[in-house]
Design an enzyme around this catalytic site. Structure first.
Site, PDB file in Angstrom:
ATOM      1  N   ARG A 138       0.850  -1.203   0.000  1.00  0.00           N
ATOM      2  CA  ARG A 138       0.000   0.000   0.000  1.00  0.00           C
ATOM      3  C   ARG A 138       0.883   1.251   0.000  1.00  0.00           C
ATOM      4  NH1 ARG A 138      -3.036  -3.341   3.720  1.00  0.00           N
ATOM      5  NH2 ARG A 138      -2.223  -2.266   5.564  1.00  0.00           N
ATOM      6  N   LYS A 179     -12.399  14.987   4.390  1.00  0.00           N
ATOM      7  CA  LYS A 179     -13.527  14.447   3.612  1.00  0.00           C
ATOM      8  C   LYS A 179     -14.400  13.562   4.494  1.00  0.00           C
ATOM      9  CE  LYS A 179     -14.016  10.434   0.981  1.00  0.00           C
ATOM     10  NZ  LYS A 179     -13.657   9.472  -0.067  1.00  0.00           N
ATOM     11  N   GLU A 215     -19.414  15.428   1.223  1.00  0.00           N
ATOM     12  CA  GLU A 215     -19.658  14.463   0.140  1.00  0.00           C
ATOM     13  C   GLU A 215     -20.933  13.653   0.360  1.00  0.00           C
ATOM     14  OE1 GLU A 215     -16.463  11.675  -0.623  1.00  0.00           O
ATOM     15  OE2 GLU A 215     -17.583  10.665  -2.202  1.00  0.00           O
ATOM     16  N   LYS A 266     -18.626  17.738  -2.691  1.00  0.00           N
ATOM     17  CA  LYS A 266     -18.193  16.625  -3.544  1.00  0.00           C
ATOM     18  C   LYS A 266     -19.393  15.718  -3.800  1.00  0.00           C
ATOM     19  CE  LYS A 266     -15.038  12.690  -3.737  1.00  0.00           C
ATOM     20  NZ  LYS A 266     -13.656  12.255  -3.535  1.00  0.00           N
TER      21      LYS A 266
END
Ligand code: 13P
Length: 340
Positions: free
Chosen positions: A45, A135, A176, A218
Site C-alpha cells: 500500500r 472528507k 460528500e 463533492k
C-alpha cells in the site's frame, strides 16, 4: 482562520486542477489490489501511494490528495513523510475522517456514516500531521421506496456536524453526499433524489452555522443508473447536473468537485468536460476522482517495480486530461497524446 480556509478551498479548485482521492480504506484498497492480484500488505500500500505521490508534473493538475489514516502516517522511499512530500510539491494533503457508512437502525437497507465521536481531537491531530482539508462521505441508495427522508436527514445532520468541527479545527471540509449509481433507475430519478439530498444537506449546513465560503461540495453527477436500459447522453448529463446544482448550491460555495462513482475513467473526464463547456457557472467545477484517476495506473503497475514509470505515465496522463476538462478543453486528440 476563515481567510485561510477560503484560500485553501479556492486553491483546491484552481482552474486546471482537481483532487486525487487516494483515501481508500484498508478494505477498499484490498479490493482494488485483488483486481491486479497484488497482496494488500502495508508495504505494498505504501509503495503504491509512493508511486502516485512522486509522479513528476502532476502538481500542474492535482491541487490536493485525500489520504487515509494509515497513509498520512507513511513515508516515501527516501523517508519523507507523505504529507511533507505533497506539501513540498504545492499539493495540499487531505484526510478522510469518517469511519464508514453503517446500517441505519430502523431501516431495511439504508446507511448512515459514522465517525463523529472524538472527531474534534482527531482533526487536531491530523492538522498537526499536515492535513489542510478533510472528507466525509455519506452514501444514499436509490431503490423503490428509498431514500427515506429519515436517511437523508440523518446523513445531512452528520455531514453538517463534521463540517462545523472541521472549520473550528482549521481543515476545509469536503462535504460528500454520494447518491449511488447502482441500479436501473433513469437520470430523471437520479435528478429527483440528488435534488432532495442537496436540499437536506444545505439546510443542515445552514442550521449548524457552517460558513459556505470555507467548504467544498463533492457530489455525484446527475446520471442514469449503471443498469439503466437507456443511458442518458453526455449532453443530458451535463445539462441536468448543472440544472440540479444551480437550484441547490449557493454561489458562496467556492467549488464543486465531482466523484467518479463507478463511471469509467474516460466517461468521468467526458462528463466533467461537458459540464464545463456549458460555462457561466457560479462555482469552479472540478474533479475529486478515485477510481477514474487510478484504474489505468493500477493496470499498468501490477505490483511490479519495473512498471512504475509506465504506471506514473498513466497517472500523469489522466490528471492532464481531467485538468483540460476543468476548462472544457478535453478532446479525443488530448486523450490520444501519449506520455503527457
Ligand atoms: P470515486 O471517484 O472512485 O467514486 O472515489 C471518490 C471518492 O473519494 C469516494 O468517496
Amino acid at each position: 482562520m476563515s481567510n485561510e480556509l477560503n484560500a485553501v478551498a479556492r486553491e483546491l479548485v484552481a482552474k486546471g486542477k482537481g483532487i486525487l482521492a487516494a483515501d481508500e480504506s484498508t478494505g477498499t484498497i484490498a479490493k482494488r489490489f485483488d483486481t491486479i492480484a497484488v497482496p494488500s500488505s502495508a508495504e505494498n500500500r505504501r509503495a503504491y501511494r509512493d508511486l502516485l505521490f512522486t509522479t513528476s508534473e502532476v502538481e500542474n493538475h492535482i491541487s490536493g490528495v485525500i489520504l487515509y489514516d494509515e497513509t498520512i502516517r507513511q513515508s516515501s522511499a527516501d523517508g519523507t513523510p507523505f504529507p511533507e512530500l505533497l506539501a513540498s510539491r504545492g499539493i495540499h494533503p487531505g484526510i478522510k475522517v469518517d469511519t464508514g457508512a453503517k446500517a441505519l437502525s430502523g431501516t431495511d437497507d439504508e446507511k448512515v456514516t459514522e465517525g463523529l465521536d472524538g472527531l474534534r481531537d482527531r482533526i487536531m491531530e491530523y492538522r498537526e500531521l499536515g492535513a489542510r482539508f478533510a472528507k466525509w462521505r455519506a452514501v444514499i441508495t436509490i431503490g423503490n421506496d428509498i431514500p427515506s427522508r429519515y436517511c437523508l436527514e440523518a446523513n445531512a445532520h452528520a455531514l453538517a456536524r463534521y463540517a462545523s468541527l472541521c472549520v473550528e479545527g482549521g481543515l476545509v471540509p469536503i462535504v460528500e453526499p454520494e447518491v449511488l449509481m447502482d441500479g436501473s433507475h433513469t437520470i430523471e430519478r437520479c435528478f429527483e433524489v440528488t435534488s432532495r439530498t442537496l436540499h437536506q444537506v444545505f439546510g443542515a449546513l445552514y442550521e449548524q452555522r457552517v460558513p459556505l465560503e470555507q467548504i467544498l461540495l463533492k457530489p455525484n453527477m446527475v446520471i442514469s443508473g449503471s443498469d439503466c436500459a437507456v443511458p442518458a447522453s453526455k449532453e443530458q448529463v451535463a445539462e441536468m447536473t448543472v440544472q440540479c446544482f444551480r437550484r441547490h448550491v449557493p454561489a458562496a460555495v467556492p467549488g464543486i468537485v465531482f466523484l467518479s462513482g463507478g463511471q469509467s475513467d474516460i466517461e468521468a473526464t467526458v462528463h466533467l468536460n461537458e459540464i464545463n463547456k456549458l460555462g457561466n457557472l457560479p462555482w469552479n467545477v472540478s474533479f475529486s476522482y478515485g477510481r477514474a484517476l487510478q484504474a489505468s495506473t493500477l493496470q499498468a503497475w501490477l505490483g511490479k517495480a519495473d512498471n512504475v514509470p509506465a504506471a506514473q505515465d498513466a497517472f500523469r496522463h489522466r490528471s492532464m486530461c481531467n485538468g483540460k476538462a476543468t476548462f472544457g478543453e478535453y478532446t479525443s486528440e488530448v486523450e490520444q497524446q501519449a506520455g503527457v
